[in-house]
Design a protein around this motif. Sequence first.
Motif, PDB file in Angstrom:
ATOM      1  N   ARG A   1       0.825  -1.209   0.000  1.00 31.88           N
ATOM      2  CA  ARG A   1       0.000   0.000   0.000  1.00 31.88           C
ATOM      3  C   ARG A   1       0.861   1.260   0.000  1.00 31.88           C
ATOM      4  O   ARG A   1       0.643   2.171  -0.810  1.00 31.88           O
ATOM      5  CB  ARG A   1      -0.919   0.004   1.219  1.00 31.88           C
ATOM      6  CG  ARG A   1      -1.756   1.260   1.346  1.00 31.88           C
ATOM      7  CD  ARG A   1      -2.596   1.245   2.622  1.00 31.88           C
ATOM      8  NE  ARG A   1      -3.407   2.439   2.732  1.00 31.88           N
ATOM      9  CZ  ARG A   1      -4.158   2.731   3.791  1.00 31.88           C
ATOM     10  NH1 ARG A   1      -4.205   1.887   4.809  1.00 31.88           N
ATOM     11  NH2 ARG A   1      -4.862   3.834   3.823  1.00 31.88           N
TER      12      ARG A   1
ATOM     13  N   ARG B   1       2.722   1.822  -3.242  1.00 33.90           N
ATOM     14  CA  ARG B   1       1.850   2.418  -4.278  1.00 33.90           C
ATOM     15  C   ARG B   1       1.841   3.928  -4.151  1.00 33.90           C
ATOM     16  O   ARG B   1       1.849   4.657  -5.153  1.00 33.90           O
ATOM     17  CB  ARG B   1       0.424   1.873  -4.154  1.00 33.90           C
ATOM     18  CG  ARG B   1       0.251   0.457  -4.677  1.00 33.90           C
ATOM     19  CD  ARG B   1      -1.166  -0.038  -4.483  1.00 33.90           C
ATOM     20  NE  ARG B   1      -2.146   0.791  -5.162  1.00 33.90           N
ATOM     21  CZ  ARG B   1      -3.461   0.550  -5.147  1.00 33.90           C
ATOM     22  NH1 ARG B   1      -3.932  -0.498  -4.501  1.00 33.90           N
ATOM     23  NH2 ARG B   1      -4.284   1.347  -5.782  1.00 33.90           N
ATOM     24  N   GLU B   2       1.825   4.458  -2.929  1.00 32.01           N
ATOM     25  CA  GLU B   2       1.861   5.900  -2.725  1.00 32.01           C
ATOM     26  C   GLU B   2       3.235   6.464  -3.097  1.00 32.01           C
ATOM     27  O   GLU B   2       3.343   7.571  -3.616  1.00 32.01           O
ATOM     28  CB  GLU B   2       1.517   6.234  -1.278  1.00 32.01           C
ATOM     29  CG  GLU B   2       0.068   5.942  -0.910  1.00 32.01           C
ATOM     30  CD  GLU B   2      -0.339   6.629   0.375  1.00 32.01           C
ATOM     31  OE1 GLU B   2       0.186   7.721   0.682  1.00 32.01           O
ATOM     32  OE2 GLU B   2      -1.184   6.066   1.098  1.00 32.01           O
ATOM     33  N   TRP B   3       4.276   5.690  -2.795  1.00 30.14           N
ATOM     34  CA  TRP B   3       5.633   6.118  -3.154  1.00 30.14           C
ATOM     35  C   TRP B   3       5.731   6.380  -4.649  1.00 30.14           C
ATOM     36  O   TRP B   3       6.389   7.307  -5.103  1.00 30.14           O
ATOM     37  CB  TRP B   3       6.624   5.039  -2.721  1.00 30.14           C
ATOM     38  CG  TRP B   3       8.067   5.330  -2.997  1.00 30.14           C
ATOM     39  CD1 TRP B   3       8.777   4.968  -4.107  1.00 30.14           C
ATOM     40  CD2 TRP B   3       8.984   6.031  -2.146  1.00 30.14           C
ATOM     41  NE1 TRP B   3      10.084   5.394  -4.002  1.00 30.14           N
ATOM     42  CE2 TRP B   3      10.242   6.047  -2.807  1.00 30.14           C
ATOM     43  CE3 TRP B   3       8.871   6.641  -0.897  1.00 30.14           C
ATOM     44  CZ2 TRP B   3      11.368   6.657  -2.256  1.00 30.14           C
ATOM     45  CZ3 TRP B   3       9.998   7.243  -0.345  1.00 30.14           C
ATOM     46  CH2 TRP B   3      11.217   7.251  -1.023  1.00 30.14           C
ATOM     47  N   TYR B   4       5.063   5.553  -5.442  1.00 29.28           N
ATOM     48  CA  TYR B   4       5.121   5.680  -6.893  1.00 29.28           C
ATOM     49  C   TYR B   4       4.451   6.946  -7.417  1.00 29.28           C
ATOM     50  O   TYR B   4       4.638   7.300  -8.581  1.00 29.28           O
ATOM     51  CB  TYR B   4       4.442   4.470  -7.554  1.00 29.28           C
ATOM     52  CG  TYR B   4       5.215   3.182  -7.483  1.00 29.28           C
ATOM     53  CD1 TYR B   4       6.566   3.176  -7.151  1.00 29.28           C
ATOM     54  CD2 TYR B   4       4.592   1.966  -7.736  1.00 29.28           C
ATOM     55  CE1 TYR B   4       7.277   1.989  -7.078  1.00 29.28           C
ATOM     56  CE2 TYR B   4       5.299   0.774  -7.675  1.00 29.28           C
ATOM     57  CZ  TYR B   4       6.646   0.794  -7.349  1.00 29.28           C
ATOM     58  OH  TYR B   4       7.343  -0.379  -7.287  1.00 29.28           O
ATOM     59  N   THR B   5       3.664   7.627  -6.591  1.00 27.37           N
ATOM     60  CA  THR B   5       2.961   8.809  -7.092  1.00 27.37           C
ATOM     61  C   THR B   5       3.900   9.989  -7.289  1.00 27.37           C
ATOM     62  O   THR B   5       3.565  10.926  -7.999  1.00 27.37           O
ATOM     63  CB  THR B   5       1.817   9.217  -6.144  1.00 27.37           C
ATOM     64  OG1 THR B   5       2.357   9.605  -4.869  1.00 27.37           O
ATOM     65  CG2 THR B   5       0.825   8.081  -5.957  1.00 27.37           C
ATOM     66  N   HIS B   6       5.065   9.964  -6.660  1.00 27.06           N
ATOM     67  CA  HIS B   6       6.014  11.072  -6.805  1.00 27.06           C
ATOM     68  C   HIS B   6       6.931  10.776  -7.984  1.00 27.06           C
ATOM     69  O   HIS B   6       8.025  10.234  -7.821  1.00 27.06           O
ATOM     70  CB  HIS B   6       6.829  11.255  -5.518  1.00 27.06           C
ATOM     71  CG  HIS B   6       6.029  11.809  -4.393  1.00 27.06           C
ATOM     72  ND1 HIS B   6       5.952  13.154  -4.106  1.00 27.06           N
ATOM     73  CD2 HIS B   6       5.239  11.199  -3.480  1.00 27.06           C
ATOM     74  CE1 HIS B   6       5.164  13.353  -3.065  1.00 27.06           C
ATOM     75  NE2 HIS B   6       4.720  12.176  -2.671  1.00 27.06           N
ATOM     76  N   ILE B   7       6.479  11.138  -9.170  1.00 26.73           N
ATOM     77  CA  ILE B   7       7.189  10.744 -10.388  1.00 26.73           C
ATOM     78  C   ILE B   7       8.028  11.874 -10.970  1.00 26.73           C
ATOM     79  O   ILE B   7       8.628  11.724 -12.011  1.00 26.73           O
ATOM     80  CB  ILE B   7       6.204  10.232 -11.464  1.00 26.73           C
ATOM     81  CG1 ILE B   7       5.171  11.322 -11.810  1.00 26.73           C
ATOM     82  CG2 ILE B   7       5.512   8.959 -11.002  1.00 26.73           C
ATOM     83  CD1 ILE B   7       4.238  10.940 -12.939  1.00 26.73           C
TER      84      ILE B   7
ATOM     85  N   ASN C   1      13.779  15.655  -6.350  1.00 26.76           N
ATOM     86  CA  ASN C   1      12.560  14.875  -6.188  1.00 26.76           C
ATOM     87  C   ASN C   1      12.343  14.487  -4.731  1.00 26.76           C
ATOM     88  O   ASN C   1      11.228  14.581  -4.197  1.00 26.76           O
ATOM     89  CB  ASN C   1      12.630  13.639  -7.071  1.00 26.76           C
ATOM     90  CG  ASN C   1      11.451  12.707  -6.887  1.00 26.76           C
ATOM     91  OD1 ASN C   1      11.637  11.578  -6.438  1.00 26.76           O
ATOM     92  ND2 ASN C   1      10.258  13.142  -7.228  1.00 26.76           N
TER      93      ASN C   1
ATOM     94  N   GLN D   1       5.739  16.957   1.481  1.00 27.66           N
ATOM     95  CA  GLN D   1       4.400  16.391   1.603  1.00 27.66           C
ATOM     96  C   GLN D   1       4.352  15.224   2.579  1.00 27.66           C
ATOM     97  O   GLN D   1       3.420  15.096   3.373  1.00 27.66           O
ATOM     98  CB  GLN D   1       3.918  15.912   0.223  1.00 27.66           C
ATOM     99  CG  GLN D   1       2.451  15.527   0.167  1.00 27.66           C
ATOM    100  CD  GLN D   1       1.535  16.735   0.275  1.00 27.66           C
ATOM    101  OE1 GLN D   1       1.937  17.861  -0.018  1.00 27.66           O
ATOM    102  NE2 GLN D   1       0.311  16.513   0.720  1.00 27.66           N
ATOM    103  N   ARG D   2       5.366  14.370   2.562  1.00 29.00           N
ATOM    104  CA  ARG D   2       5.300  13.108   3.281  1.00 29.00           C
ATOM    105  C   ARG D   2       5.867  13.151   4.687  1.00 29.00           C
ATOM    106  O   ARG D   2       5.738  12.175   5.429  1.00 29.00           O
ATOM    107  CB  ARG D   2       6.012  12.016   2.469  1.00 29.00           C
ATOM    108  CG  ARG D   2       5.411  11.826   1.081  1.00 29.00           C
ATOM    109  CD  ARG D   2       3.935  11.485   1.131  1.00 29.00           C
ATOM    110  NE  ARG D   2       3.397  11.189  -0.197  1.00 29.00           N
ATOM    111  CZ  ARG D   2       2.217  10.631  -0.417  1.00 29.00           C
ATOM    112  NH1 ARG D   2       1.434  10.326   0.590  1.00 29.00           N
ATOM    113  NH2 ARG D   2       1.798  10.404  -1.648  1.00 29.00           N
TER     114      ARG D   2
ATOM    115  N   TYR E   1       4.106   5.941   5.703  1.00 30.70           N
ATOM    116  CA  TYR E   1       4.914   6.760   4.789  1.00 30.70           C
ATOM    117  C   TYR E   1       5.845   7.667   5.586  1.00 30.70           C
ATOM    118  O   TYR E   1       7.014   7.867   5.220  1.00 30.70           O
ATOM    119  CB  TYR E   1       4.009   7.591   3.885  1.00 30.70           C
ATOM    120  CG  TYR E   1       4.613   7.873   2.520  1.00 30.70           C
ATOM    121  CD1 TYR E   1       5.882   8.440   2.390  1.00 30.70           C
ATOM    122  CD2 TYR E   1       3.921   7.576   1.356  1.00 30.70           C
ATOM    123  CE1 TYR E   1       6.430   8.697   1.148  1.00 30.70           C
ATOM    124  CE2 TYR E   1       4.469   7.829   0.107  1.00 30.70           C
ATOM    125  CZ  TYR E   1       5.722   8.390   0.014  1.00 30.70           C
ATOM    126  OH  TYR E   1       6.273   8.638  -1.210  1.00 30.70           O
TER     127      TYR E   1
END
Length: 227
Positions: A67, A70-76, A158, A165-166, A175
């Motif tokens: 889970r 999946r959130e980690w992947y949002t920072h592209i 990045n 945010q995190r 997170y």
Amino acid sequence: MGKVIIQQYTTKYPITMIGEEAGTCWGADTSDSSKNYKRGLECLSNEHGRTTEYPDVYMILDGYSARVIREWYTHIGGSPTRLQASTRYIDYEHGFDFVVPPTIQNNPQALNVYTGIMADIADGLKELDELGIPREDSALGLPLGMTTRIVCKHNARNLMDMSHQRMCNRAYHEYRKLFNDLCDALRDYSEEWQYIVDHYFMPKCKYMGFCKEKYTCGLMPRREAPM
């Protein structure tokens, strides 16, 4: 318990690298590492963000939930890249580790229900395996709480942006822990990364001097709405 492993390919001297790359375009003397370091500090202080895209961090994130990954992947931003543990080739049918949230861990009755859910899933996957169902199909039953492993590459800019945010108190608890683990790992990797983490990795309220969230945690005063 999750852990962050910084790989050897990571830029060892990110501030010096920033200063050397910037100095090359400024026509400056880049043969002196101390001058490059000083110039790099100036780039950071002046928020010349493009220069911070040069230092790269290669890492392994191991033992965090599917889970949170999946959130980690949002920072592209900044063209990061990543690979994740396969649900096609790894044998999860005969057991998998999973993350237990603090609210469940501290409630014996809830913990019993939660571990029961995970055991039922594992039993079901094993039965599907015995029925000849391909692993790539039965893996759809794996829970988001299952731990996983990824290798990924991000640049300094990045990661600095991600921290705003995190590292917020209202971010998802796992997170926040993952990011604090990353900060500790980078501090241990080199003194220059320690400087960057200590001065530029922070929640956005500290970075901006005020909170922009509708539901603030109260760490910093909220910005007044424009008239």
